[in-house]
Design a protein around this motif. Structure first.
Motif, PDB file in Angstrom:
ATOM      1  N   PHE A   1       8.426   9.260 -14.395  1.00  0.00           N
ATOM      2  CA  PHE A   1       8.438   9.782 -12.817  1.00  0.00           C
ATOM      3  C   PHE A   1       9.509   8.937 -12.095  1.00  0.00           C
ATOM      4  O   PHE A   1       9.049   9.204 -10.890  1.00  0.00           O
ATOM      5  N   SER A   2      10.365   8.481 -12.355  1.00  0.00           N
ATOM      6  CA  SER A   2      11.380   8.221 -11.768  1.00  0.00           C
ATOM      7  C   SER A   2      11.757   9.079 -10.673  1.00  0.00           C
ATOM      8  O   SER A   2      12.018   9.969 -11.014  1.00  0.00           O
ATOM      9  N   GLY A   3      12.063   8.504  -9.327  1.00  0.00           N
ATOM     10  CA  GLY A   3      12.459   9.174  -8.474  1.00  0.00           C
ATOM     11  C   GLY A   3      12.016   9.196  -6.931  1.00  0.00           C
ATOM     12  O   GLY A   3      11.160   8.149  -6.787  1.00  0.00           O
ATOM     13  N   SER A   4      12.412   9.794  -6.127  1.00  0.00           N
ATOM     14  CA  SER A   4      11.751   9.597  -4.498  1.00  0.00           C
ATOM     15  C   SER A   4      11.020  10.874  -4.318  1.00  0.00           C
ATOM     16  O   SER A   4      11.152  11.893  -4.953  1.00  0.00           O
ATOM     17  N   TRP A   5       9.792  10.583  -4.004  1.00  0.00           N
ATOM     18  CA  TRP A   5       8.554  11.580  -3.439  1.00  0.00           C
ATOM     19  C   TRP A   5       8.205  11.617  -2.251  1.00  0.00           C
ATOM     20  O   TRP A   5       8.013  10.528  -1.710  1.00  0.00           O
TER      21      TRP A   5
END
Length: 240
Positions: free
Chosen positions: A44-48
């Protein structure tokens, strides 16, 4: 406007939770960290950022719950041979008893409050995940093979882990209150669904809200929105 994530201070977090809860639990028990063995685990890594057009409206979900509770009360009254004004029992009564207007509205407000974060920053590796939520505390979990990870905290019992391709966070609190977040990745890897369910011993039905997030690259410009019970959805244009 600066859109960088700022963690909620420990003092504020403790103060807010203590308003809702009472009592403390024992310190967490340490155990060796093990390798993740779930082949369905998702990164799920990242910017959201929240997609308000696809996320639930708190007011709409509250209206649905009110109708369900009123139907339940109507059926109960009919089975007991009583008559009452249609729709009168749940939202009119302001006492603090089960299914009262104050209990239902309080459950909806809590669900709305803990799902307001417009931005998420997720860091994940083989052993653990950290979901940093803007304007709220982070959700963290360590991965263990074939089991959920359980930790006792001053606020209650935290349980987290993989359920197939979904990541589950559950917080069991005193007084019959529990909060569960289920995180699911979209098929293309560009959308994130967080299904949050709040359960209270004071209300017959759980209150659930689905929040949808889109992947984005930090530095883009866009809209900052907030869903409120009193004013609906309020959005402003800004740069990140």
């Amino acid at each position: 406007m600066n859109r960088s994530l700022t963690p909620l201070s420990t003092t504020v977090t403790f103060f807010v939770v203590c308003i809702l809860l009472s009592g403390c639990a024992s310190a967490p028990v340490e155990k060796p960290r093990l390798q993740r063995e779930n082949l369905q685990a998702v990164d799920f890594s990242g910017s959201w950022e929240m997609d308000y057009s696809l996320s639930d409206s708190t007011q709409d979900k509250l209206d649905v719950m009110a109708r369900d509770l009123n139907r339940q009360a109507q059926r109960r009254a009919q089975s007991e041979g009583r008559r009452r004004p249609a729709g009168a029992e749940m939202m009119v009564r302001n006492s603090a008893g089960p299914n009262s207007g104050s209990s239902v509205l309080g459950l909806a407000r809590m669900a709305d409050l803990i799902t307001q974060s417009p931005l998420l920053e997720i860091h994940q590796d083989t052993h653990k995940i950290s979901v940093k939520r803007e304007e709220d505390f982070s959700l963290t979990c360590e991965f263990y093979p074939g089991e959920m990870h359980k930790v006792e905290t001053p606020f209650g019992t935290e349980i987290c882990g993989w359920n197939g391709h979904q990541l589950v966070f559950e917080l069991r609190l005193p007084e019959g209150l529990s909060i569960q977040h289920i995180i699911t990745m979209g098929a293309a890897g560009q959308k994130l669904l967080i299904a949050t369910t709040v359960v209270s011993s004071q209300v017959s039905f759980p209150f659930s809200l689905n929040r949808v997030y889109n992947r984005f690259e930090p530095g883009e410009s866009g809209f900052q929105c907030q869903e409120t019970l009193t004013r609906g959805r309020v959005c402003t244009t800004e740069s990140r």
